[in-house]
Design an enzyme around this catalytic site. Structure first.
Site, PDB file in Angstrom:
ATOM      1  N   SER A  17       0.848  -1.379  -0.104  1.00  0.00           N
ATOM      2  CA  SER A  17       0.033   0.031  -0.018  1.00  0.00           C
ATOM      3  C   SER A  17       0.601   1.447   0.065  1.00  0.00           C
ATOM      4  O   SER A  17       0.370   2.208   0.589  1.00  0.00           O
ATOM      5  CB  SER A  17      -0.925   0.043   1.163  1.00  0.00           C
ATOM      6  OG  SER A  17      -1.782  -1.201   1.150  1.00  0.00           O
ATOM      7  N   VAL A  22      -0.450   4.212  -8.160  1.00  0.00           N
ATOM      8  CA  VAL A  22      -0.333   5.436  -8.610  1.00  0.00           C
ATOM      9  C   VAL A  22       0.976   6.019  -9.200  1.00  0.00           C
ATOM     10  O   VAL A  22       0.897   6.972  -9.949  1.00  0.00           O
ATOM     11  CB  VAL A  22      -0.728   6.529  -7.146  1.00  0.00           C
ATOM     12  CG1 VAL A  22      -0.594   7.858  -7.619  1.00  0.00           C
ATOM     13  CG2 VAL A  22      -2.191   5.947  -6.848  1.00  0.00           C
ATOM     14  N   PRO A 193      15.487   0.436   6.236  1.00  0.00           N
ATOM     15  CA  PRO A 193      14.278  -0.402   5.502  1.00  0.00           C
ATOM     16  C   PRO A 193      14.651  -0.404   3.977  1.00  0.00           C
ATOM     17  O   PRO A 193      14.309  -1.470   3.053  1.00  0.00           O
ATOM     18  CB  PRO A 193      13.095   0.114   5.728  1.00  0.00           C
ATOM     19  CG  PRO A 193      13.296   0.733   7.218  1.00  0.00           C
ATOM     20  CD  PRO A 193      14.547   1.299   7.164  1.00  0.00           C
ATOM     21  N   THR A 194      14.825   0.730   3.369  1.00  0.00           N
ATOM     22  CA  THR A 194      15.095   0.848   1.822  1.00  0.00           C
ATOM     23  C   THR A 194      16.294   0.174   1.608  1.00  0.00           C
ATOM     24  O   THR A 194      16.088  -0.782   0.412  1.00  0.00           O
ATOM     25  CB  THR A 194      15.244   2.124   1.603  1.00  0.00           C
ATOM     26  OG1 THR A 194      13.932   2.901   1.632  1.00  0.00           O
ATOM     27  CG2 THR A 194      15.796   2.359  -0.005  1.00  0.00           C
ATOM     28  N   CYS A 383     -26.507  -0.870 -10.457  1.00  0.00           N
ATOM     29  CA  CYS A 383     -26.281  -2.329 -10.672  1.00  0.00           C
ATOM     30  C   CYS A 383     -27.339  -3.043  -9.572  1.00  0.00           C
ATOM     31  O   CYS A 383     -28.672  -2.816  -9.858  1.00  0.00           O
ATOM     32  CB  CYS A 383     -24.856  -2.897 -10.310  1.00  0.00           C
ATOM     33  SG  CYS A 383     -24.777  -4.677 -10.886  1.00  0.00           S
ATOM     34  N   HIS A 519     -22.338  -0.046 -14.876  1.00  0.00           N
ATOM     35  CA  HIS A 519     -21.535   0.754 -14.016  1.00  0.00           C
ATOM     36  C   HIS A 519     -20.679   1.931 -14.485  1.00  0.00           C
ATOM     37  O   HIS A 519     -19.665   1.709 -14.981  1.00  0.00           O
ATOM     38  CB  HIS A 519     -20.508  -0.280 -13.235  1.00  0.00           C
ATOM     39  CG  HIS A 519     -20.727  -1.272 -12.408  1.00  0.00           C
ATOM     40  ND1 HIS A 519     -20.636  -1.197 -10.814  1.00  0.00           N
ATOM     41  CD2 HIS A 519     -21.452  -2.487 -12.560  1.00  0.00           C
ATOM     42  CE1 HIS A 519     -21.482  -2.422 -10.311  1.00  0.00           C
ATOM     43  NE2 HIS A 519     -21.669  -3.249 -11.152  1.00  0.00           N
ATOM     44  N   GLU A 521     -19.583   4.340 -13.279  1.00  0.00           N
ATOM     45  CA  GLU A 521     -18.413   4.798 -12.573  1.00  0.00           C
ATOM     46  C   GLU A 521     -16.825   4.245 -13.279  1.00  0.00           C
ATOM     47  O   GLU A 521     -15.812   4.918 -13.165  1.00  0.00           O
ATOM     48  CB  GLU A 521     -18.279   4.486 -11.208  1.00  0.00           C
ATOM     49  CG  GLU A 521     -17.846   2.933 -10.882  1.00  0.00           C
ATOM     50  CD  GLU A 521     -19.234   2.218 -10.882  1.00  0.00           C
ATOM     51  OE1 GLU A 521     -19.288   0.998 -10.273  1.00  0.00           O
ATOM     52  OE2 GLU A 521     -20.551   2.618 -11.550  1.00  0.00           O
TER      53      GLU A 521
END
Length: 546
Positions: A17, A22, A193-194, A383, A519, A521
Site C-alpha cells: 500500500s 499511482v 528498510p530501503t 447495478c 457501472h 463509474e
C-alpha cells in the site's frame, strides 16, 4: 510488441500500500504528455484466476474493462490517468498463468516434460507480458503486485529478471518503490528498510535502476547520498514520493523532480518536452473547489472504502466539475431500519445505493431507497441499486409485498428480478446459465450498448440516443413485470440494443431518481468526468441549497 518497445517494471518493497499503482500511472501520464504511446499492465501474484469472486473487503473493488475482464482496481487508476483503455491483456494473475500451463500440459503440448516453475511458469509470464503489448506502443509500464520478499511474487520477479537479459538494458528499466519511515520522536528519516529492500531485490538478481522513496516529508541530499551508497543506485536516480492533497498531483510532483526526463534519458526515448497544461488544469480544478455537498452511500462493504474506489472517484470528479467537494457519508446498510432511517439521511443532499452481491444488508438498502423516493431526495442506484429500486417500487407502489430477486430469495413467488439465462464467455461462445452455474466469469461483463428513451431524463443527461456502459451482473429486471411497473409510473428509460434487457429506470415525478444496471463509474475520469454523475451532483447541490 515491436522491437523498439521499452518496458518499465515497477516493484515495491518494505510494506504494501505504498502507492505502486499511482506511481506507475503517474509515470505513464508523464510519458504520454511527451507524445509517447503508453500502456500499462498489472501482474497479480494471488492464485485466483481473477478477482471476480474475491470479497471486496479483502481485495477492494473489481474493475471491469471494456472487453469484459474482471481486474485489479489499479487498472481503474490507469484508465483515470492515461487515455489508453485497458483490456484482458493488461492484467493477469498467478492463477491464470498456472491455468494456461496446466491446460497445455493436459493437451500434451510439453511433449512429456516435467512441468516446473522455471522454465514453464516463467516462460508463460514472459509470453503474456510480450504478447499483451500492441505493436504501436512505445512504452509499457508493468506493475508487479505484492512486496519484494513475498514468496508469491518470486516467479514474476524471476520472469522480469530474465526479460532484462533477453531484451537488454536499453529496452528495460527497473523502478523500485520503497518506504523511508520518519521517526517523529527522533526527528529522523530512516534509510535502513530501503537498504534491505534493495538488497532483497539484488538477491533475486535484479538491480534497481531507479528508486522512488515514499516519505511523509521531503528528505535532503545527505539522505540521498546515503541511499545511493548502500543501494548502488545513482543519486540522480532517486526520487521522492511525498504525500499530496490529491493523487492527481503526483505526476506534477514527479515532473518537478525531473523524473520523466531521467526515464527518457535512461531508455533513450525519442520524446518531446512534457506538456502538462491539461493535467495542471485538472489539478487546479480540484484545488479550487469552494463548496461542499454530502452524499450518503448505502452499502455493505463500507468498512473498506477501496471496495467502491471507482465510484468514489466518479463522485469526486463530478464534484470538481461542478465546483464542489463531495463528502461521502458511508452508511452500513445492515444498520438501517424503519425506525432509524431518518437519522442517517437528515444531513445529506443525496442518496446512492451501489452494486453488490448477496442478501446481507438488503432490507436496509430497500428502506433507504424508499426514504429517498418518498422524501424527494436525489437518488442514484447502480447495478444492485437499480434492482432494489425496482423491488422497492413493486412492493410499495404496485403492492406486491413479496416482490424480490431470485438471487436473494430463490423461492419468491414474485421474482421481479431474475437470472439472465444466457451469457457470452470471453472467447465469444454463448452458454446457458442456471442458479447452480459457476460464479467465476459467468456474468454479463464489459461494455454494452444502451438505447435511451426519447424524452427521458437519461436522454437529456447523456445528450445521445445510445450510450455504451460497462456491466457486471447476472440478474436483470424480469420482463414479465415491466408493463405493470410502467403503468404504475416507473419509466424504463434505457434498454439493451435488442430491447430485451432493462438498463435504466427513472421516476419522472421525482426531483431526481435514476438507477442504472451498468457501472458508469468505470468510465469516469478526472479529465472528462461523466455526465450522469455530474447531473446527480448538480441535483444534490440544488437540494442542499434548498
Amino acid at each position: 510488441m515491436n522491437s523498439n518497445t521499452k518496458i518499465i517494471f515497477v516493484t515495491g518493497g518494505v510494506v504494501s500500500s505504498l502507492g505502486k499503482g499511482v506511481t506507475a500511472a503517474s509515470l505513464a501520464t508523464l510519458l504520454e504528455s511527451r507524445g509517447l504511446n503508453v500502456t500499462m499492465m498489472k501482474l497479480d501474484p494471488y492464485i485466483n484466476v481473477d478477482p471476480g469472486t474475491m470479497s471486496p473487503l479483502q481485495h477492494g473493488e473489481v474493475f471491469v474493462t471494456e472487453d469484459g475482464a474482471e481486474t485489479d482496481l489499479d487498472l481503474g487508476h490507469y484508465e483515470r490517468f492515461i487515455r489508453n483503455k485497458m483490456t484482458q491483456a493488461n492484467n493477469f494473475t498467478t492463477g491464470k498463468v498456472y491455468q494456461s500451463v496446466l491446460r497445455r500440459e493436459r493437451k500434451g503440448d510439453y511433449l512429456g516434460a516435467t512441468i516446473q516453475v522455471i522454465p514453464h511458469i516463467t516462460d508463460e509470464i514472459k509470453r503474456r507480458i510480450c504478447s499483451g503489448i500492441a505493436d504501436d506502443v512505445d512504452v509499457v509500464i508493468v506493475e508487479i503486485g505484492g512486496t519484494v520478499g513475498d514468496i508469491e511474487s518470486q516467479p514474476f520477479l524471476e520472469a522480469i529478471r530474465q526479460l532484462r537479459i533477453e531484451l537488454g538494458r536499453n529496452r528495460t528499466l527497473f523502478v523500485h518503490l520503497t518506504l523511508l519511515p520518519y521517526i517523529k520522536v527522533a526527528g529522523e528519516i530512516k534509510t535502513k528498510p530501503t537498504q534491505h529492500s534493495v538488497k532483497e531485490l539484488r538477491g533475486i538478481g535484479i538491480q534497481a535502476d531507479v528508486l522512488v522513496c515514499r516519505c511523509e516529508k521531503k528528505f535532503d541530499d545527505s539522505e540521498k547520498r546515503k541511499i545511493a551508497l548502500f543501494t548502488n543506485v545513482d543519486q540522480d536516480c532517486i526520487f521522492t514520493a511525498e504525500d499530496v492533497d490529491t493523487i492527481y498531483e503526483v505526476p506534477l510532483k514527479y515532473n518537478q523532480q525531473g523524473f520523466d526526463a531521467k526515464l527518457v534519458e535512461l531508455l533513450n526515448l525519442n520524446a518531446k518536452e512534457a506538456d502538462l497544461s491539461e493535467w495542471q488544469n485538472v489539478v487546479n480544478t480540484i484545488i479550487d473547489v469552494k463548496g461542499e455537498v454530502t452524499i450518503a452511500m448505502v452499502g455493505k462493504y463500507v468498512s473498506l472504502t477501496e471496495a467502491y474506489k471507482s465510484l468514489n472517484e466518479a463522485l469526486y470528479n463530478a464534484g470538481y466539475k461542478k465546483g464542489v467537494k463531495v463528502k461521502i457519508k458511508f452508511v452500513d446498510s445492515e444498520d438501517v431500519n424503519e425506525n432509524n432511517v431518518e437519522s442517517y439521511f437528515k444531513d445529506v443532499a443525496a442518496i446512492l445505493v451501489p452494486g453488490g452481491f448477496g442478501s446481507r444488508g438488503i432490507e436496509g438498502k430497500i428502506i433507504s431507497i424508499k426514504y429517498a423516493r418518498e422524501n424527494q431526495i436525489p437518488f442514484l442506484g447502480i447495478c444492485l441499486g437499480m434492482q432494489l429500486a425496482v423491488i422497492e417500487y413493486a412492493r410499495n407502489i404496485l403492492g406486491i409485498k413479496d416482490a424480490h430477486s431470485s438471487e436473494l430469495e430463490p423461492t419468491t413467488a414474485n421474482p421481479v428480478i431474475g437470472l439472465i439465462t444466457e451469457w457470452q464467455a470471453e472467447d465469444g461462445t454463448v452458454h446457458q446459465r442456471t442458479h447452480s452455474s459457476d460464479l467465476g466469469g459467468t456474468m454479463r461483463l464489459g461494455g454494452y450498448k444502451c438505447v435511451l428513451k426519447q424524452g427521458s431524463r437519461a436522454r437529456e443527461i447523456y445528450q445521445a440516443d445510445e450510450v455504451v456502459e460497462r456491466h457486471r451482473h447476472r440478474y436483470e429486471v424480469n420482463s414479465n413485470y415491466v408493463e405493470r411497473l410502467e403503468e404504475a409510473g416507473l419509466i424504463f428509460s434505457g434498454r439493451s440494443e435488442d430491447n430485451k434487457l432493462m438498463e435504466l429506470i427513472e421516476i419522472p415525478q421525482h426531483k431526481w431518481f435514476i438507477a442504472c444496471q451498468a457501472h458508469p463509474e468505470f468510465t469516469s475520469t478526472p479529465r472528462y468526468g461523466h455526465k450522469l454523475f455530474e447531473s446527480y451532483i448538480q441535483a444534490a447541490i440544488e437540494n442542499s441549497n434548498n
